[in-house]
Design an enzyme around this catalytic site. Structure first.
Site, short mmCIF file in Angstrom:
data_model
loop_
_atom_site.label_atom_id
_atom_site.label_comp_id
_atom_site.label_asym_id
_atom_site.label_seq_id
_atom_site.Cartn_x
_atom_site.Cartn_y
_atom_site.Cartn_z
N LYS A 210 55.61 30.17 29.83
CA LYS A 210 56.36 31.42 29.62
C LYS A 210 56.44 32.15 30.95
O LYS A 210 55.42 32.45 31.57
CB LYS A 210 55.67 32.28 28.58
CG LYS A 210 56.33 33.63 28.35
CD LYS A 210 55.69 34.36 27.19
CE LYS A 210 56.30 35.73 26.99
NZ LYS A 210 55.70 36.43 25.85
N LYS A 263 59.96 29.09 27.86
CA LYS A 263 60.65 30.35 27.61
C LYS A 263 60.85 31.11 28.92
O LYS A 263 59.89 31.20 29.68
CB LYS A 263 59.81 31.19 26.66
CG LYS A 263 60.36 32.54 26.33
CD LYS A 263 59.37 33.31 25.54
CE LYS A 263 59.88 34.74 25.41
NZ LYS A 263 58.91 35.60 24.80
#
Ligand code: PBG
Length: 337
Positions: A210, A263
């Site tokens: 992330k 992400k």
């Protein structure tokens, strides 16, 4: 001069579909749902057209709307009734996610994924407990004399809280636990806690790579989780790094992650590809709020066709190697599949 190869031969209607390499199905998509304990009515999220925060009493109805499009999975985000220093409402038995999860799993067949993080529950908006001296004083000065990008979240104290949150979600019936805080060791800690509580069958979908991304802007409005000072550079990944993503993902695999998430999605398709090539686990990609908002904004101007760019975006994410996609386009795209 005639070409010896004619790839155009296979681009005719009727043939193109037969030789297509990538398929997109409603069953690949996960729809984010925001449940808000502070409201009795649905509140539209301005920067994410078509999305709303729904009150607890509407959570089941909201998920039924998703299911009606053919999408079978939701990821739940909660806006708690109150916030505090340690985010205690995140693991309360009567917390917003715990109540919503119980109601949704009782009333529907939806696959319920819960986001496990503290940023929506702490009053400072960081994804964990702050280290002493991490907060700037009234003049905005950091009392410990830190530069801006210092380590403000205490990693190991936060792990204890993530264990409680994950266990409370599984107790409420969550089908999948999705830790998103980029805290070192979070997957291993949560795996152990779930197993100890008898939830060994509940998988972990880790937000494994992330990034500290500017594309999360609209989400932070939606879930009211913007940090009140500083930023997340000291725990989320540097957008410059892809090799490091492999290391992050490897650590999560070693700790027992069942699904590996990258992400954001579109600006990080190279990372999606690397993770799919290097690891024998399903790969998820999160097509984040900013990716959704920018296409909507351009479409509103008449500059892009929204349906077409949404479909092309999701297809590209699958082509890069994602098995499943968390996306705010889930319902719209599923309706057209
Ligand atoms: C919580 C969390 C965030 C998102 C998903 N889980 C916010 C953040 O890290 O700032 C972002 C999702 C989106 O932008 O759509 N840690």
């Amino acid at each position: 001069m005639h070409p010896s190869e004619r790839p155009r031969r296979l681009r005719r209607d009727g043939l193109r579909e037969l030789v297509s390499e990538t398929d997109l199905a409603a069953s690949d998509l996960v729809a984010p749902v925001f449940v808000d304990a502070t409201t009795e009515e649905r509140v539209p999220i301005e920067s994410m057209p078509g999305h709303e925060r729904v009150p607890l009493d509407d959570a089941v109805e909201r998920v039924e709307e998703v299911l009606a499009t053919g999408v079978e999975a939701v990821i739940l985000f909660g806006i708690p009734e109150s916030k505090d220093e340690r985010g205690t409402r995140a693991w309360a038995e009567d917390g917003v996610i715990q109540r919503a999860t119980r109601a949704i799993t009782d009333a529907t067949d939806a696959t319920v994924i819960t986001d496990v993080c503290l940023c929506e529950y702490t009053e400072h908006g960081h994804c964990g407990v702050l280290e002493p001296g991490a907060r700037p004083d009234a003049d905005g000065e950091d009392p410990a004399g830190h530069e801006e990008a210092t380590l403000t979240v205490d990693n190991d104290v936060t792990l204890d809280l993530l264990e409680k949150i994950a266990t409370s979600h599984a107790d409420a019936g969550a089908d999948v636990i999705a830790p998103s805080g980029m805290i070192d060791g979070m997957v291993g800690a949560i795996r152990e806690a779930l197993d100890a509580a008898g939830h060994d069958a509940v998988p972990i979908m880790s937000y494994a790579a992330k990034y500290e991304s500017a594309f999360y802007g609209p989400f932070r409005d939606a879930a009211d989780g913007a940090p009140s000072f500083g930023d997340r550079r000291h725990y989320q990944m540097d957008p410059a790094n892809a090799e490091e993503a492999e290391r992050e993902v490897r650590l999560d695999v070693e700790q027992g992650a069942d699904v590996l998430m990258v992400k954001p999605a579109l600006p990080y398709l190279d990372v999606v590809r690397r993770v799919d090539d290097s690891f024998d686990r399903p790969v998820a990609a999160y097509n984040v709020s900013g990716e959704y908002a920018m296409l909507h904004a351009a479409a509103e101007q008449g500059w892009l066709d929204l349906d077409d760019v949404a479909m092309e975006s999701l297809l590209s994410i699958k082509r890069a190697g994602a098995d499943l996609i968390v996306t705010y386009f889930a319902e719209d795209v599923a309706r057209r599949l």
